[in-house]
Scaffold this active site. Structure first.
Site, PDB file in Angstrom:
ATOM      1  NE  ARG A 155     -11.178   1.764   5.009  1.00  0.00           N
ATOM      2  CZ  ARG A 155     -12.289   1.036   4.819  1.00  0.00           C
ATOM      3  NH1 ARG A 155     -13.438   1.413   5.348  1.00  0.00           N
ATOM      4  NH2 ARG A 155     -12.223  -0.076   4.123  1.00  0.00           N
ATOM      5  NE  ARG A 170     -16.292  -3.687   3.140  1.00  0.00           N
ATOM      6  CZ  ARG A 170     -15.111  -3.472   2.536  1.00  0.00           C
ATOM      7  NH1 ARG A 170     -14.634  -4.372   1.697  1.00  0.00           N
ATOM      8  NH2 ARG A 170     -14.421  -2.381   2.769  1.00  0.00           N
ATOM      9  NE  ARG A 191      -4.403  -0.332   2.369  1.00  0.00           N
ATOM     10  CZ  ARG A 191      -5.285  -1.318   2.486  1.00  0.00           C
ATOM     11  NH1 ARG A 191      -4.860  -2.556   2.510  1.00  0.00           N
ATOM     12  NH2 ARG A 191      -6.568  -1.073   2.553  1.00  0.00           N
TER      13      ARG A 191
HETATM   14  P1  AMP Z   1      -8.384  -3.667   4.082  1.00  0.00           P
HETATM   15  O1  AMP Z   1      -9.135  -4.815   4.667  1.00  0.00           O
HETATM   16  O2  AMP Z   1      -7.365  -4.107   3.057  1.00  0.00           O
HETATM   17  O3  AMP Z   1      -9.278  -2.584   3.550  1.00  0.00           O
HETATM   18  O4  AMP Z   1      -7.519  -3.003   5.284  1.00  0.00           O
HETATM   19  C1  AMP Z   1      -8.156  -2.454   6.416  1.00  0.00           C
HETATM   20  C2  AMP Z   1      -7.181  -1.574   7.167  1.00  0.00           C
HETATM   21  O5  AMP Z   1      -6.064  -2.349   7.609  1.00  0.00           O
HETATM   22  C3  AMP Z   1      -6.573  -0.421   6.369  1.00  0.00           C
HETATM   23  O6  AMP Z   1      -7.418   0.714   6.335  1.00  0.00           O
HETATM   24  C4  AMP Z   1      -5.276  -0.169   7.144  1.00  0.00           C
HETATM   25  O7  AMP Z   1      -5.540   0.536   8.345  1.00  0.00           O
HETATM   26  C5  AMP Z   1      -4.847  -1.583   7.537  1.00  0.00           C
HETATM   27  N1  AMP Z   1      -3.976  -2.194   6.493  1.00  0.00           N
HETATM   28  C6  AMP Z   1      -4.273  -3.251   5.696  1.00  0.00           C
HETATM   29  N2  AMP Z   1      -3.265  -3.541   4.857  1.00  0.00           N
HETATM   30  C7  AMP Z   1      -2.293  -2.632   5.129  1.00  0.00           C
HETATM   31  C8  AMP Z   1      -1.003  -2.380   4.569  1.00  0.00           C
HETATM   32  N3  AMP Z   1      -0.505  -3.113   3.553  1.00  0.00           N
HETATM   33  N4  AMP Z   1      -0.280  -1.354   5.092  1.00  0.00           N
HETATM   34  C9  AMP Z   1      -0.751  -0.603   6.116  1.00  0.00           C
HETATM   35  N5  AMP Z   1      -1.965  -0.779   6.663  1.00  0.00           N
HETATM   36  C10 AMP Z   1      -2.743  -1.780   6.179  1.00  0.00           C
END
Ligand code: AMP
Length: 190
Positions: free
Chosen positions: A146, A129, A90
């Site tokens: 986000r 969701r 990310r």
């Molecule tokens: P997601 O389920 O991929 O939308 O991730 C949910 C949350 O987890 C994100 O908004 C971040 O706070 C954290 N997160 C997930 N993947 C990462 C990553 N590769 N780097 C940093 N934070 C992450």
């Protein structure tokens, strides 16, 4: 190994398309978001740290995420046919770290599947969701953070992977099966 990155804004359908990819190609799936939510549910030390960032819609520090990925590559995914990286990388430092981790193991990324979806549709999907699953960060304030974080820190990776020649731009709006068909064709023609 068939290593794939599924890339896109929050709400772009990464989880849905990852499930179909692992089914079709027999790959190991790592969703960093899911792993972190599991740590939070189990009250682990990592979960305690992660919760502080996730509830604000901010990213977890790169070093913690990179350690987590290194661990998965060397353990759970070690004998897999390939890995679907979902929600990782990310940031540019995460992408550089992944490149190095894979190169050290004589591996690389076959394709970066970029799911491109208009912003209004992303917001609508995440709000739905949130209602359906109760996911805590799917509320309007956190969603806005986000999306800001995505534009500032994650979107530059699109150019990065275009430069590497691995980016596959996919229209992520519409029918799930149709989208998957386009993805599978893109992977197989690469
Ligand atoms: P997601 O389920 O991929 O939308 O991730 C949910 C949350 O987890 C994100 O908004 C971040 O706070 C954290 N997160 C997930 N993947 C990462 C990553 N590769 N780097 C940093 N934070 C992450």
């Amino acid at each position: 190994m068939l290593n794939l990155i599924i890339f896109g804004a929050p709400g772009s359908g990464k989880g849905t398309q990852s499930a179909k990819l692992i089914d079709r190609y027999g790959l190991y799936h790592i969703s960093t978001g899911e792993v972190l939510r599991d740590h939070i549910a189990r009250n682990t030390p990592l979960g305690e740290i992660a919760a502080k960032y996730i509830t604000k819609g901010h990213l977890i520090p790169d070093d913690l995420i990179i350690d987590l990925i290194r661990n998965v590559i060397d353990n759970e995914a070690k004998s897999a046919k390939g890995v679907v990286f979902d929600g990782f990388p990310r940031t540019i430092p995460q992408a550089e770290a992944l490149k190095q981790l894979l190169a050290e193991r004589d591996e690389g990324v076959h394709a970066v599947i970029g799911l491109e979806v208009p912003e209004e549709e992303l917001i609508e999907r995440m709000l739905n969701r949130g209602k359906e699953t109760g996911r805590a960060d799917d509320n309007l304030d956190t969603i806005k953070n986000r999306l800001d974080v995505y534009h500032n820190q994650t979107q530059p990776l699109r150019e990065y992977y275009i430069g590497e020649g691995s980016y596959l731009a996919i229209n992520g709006s519409g029918n799930v099966e149709e989208i998957f068909k386009t993805i599978a064709e893109g992977i197989e023609n690469k």
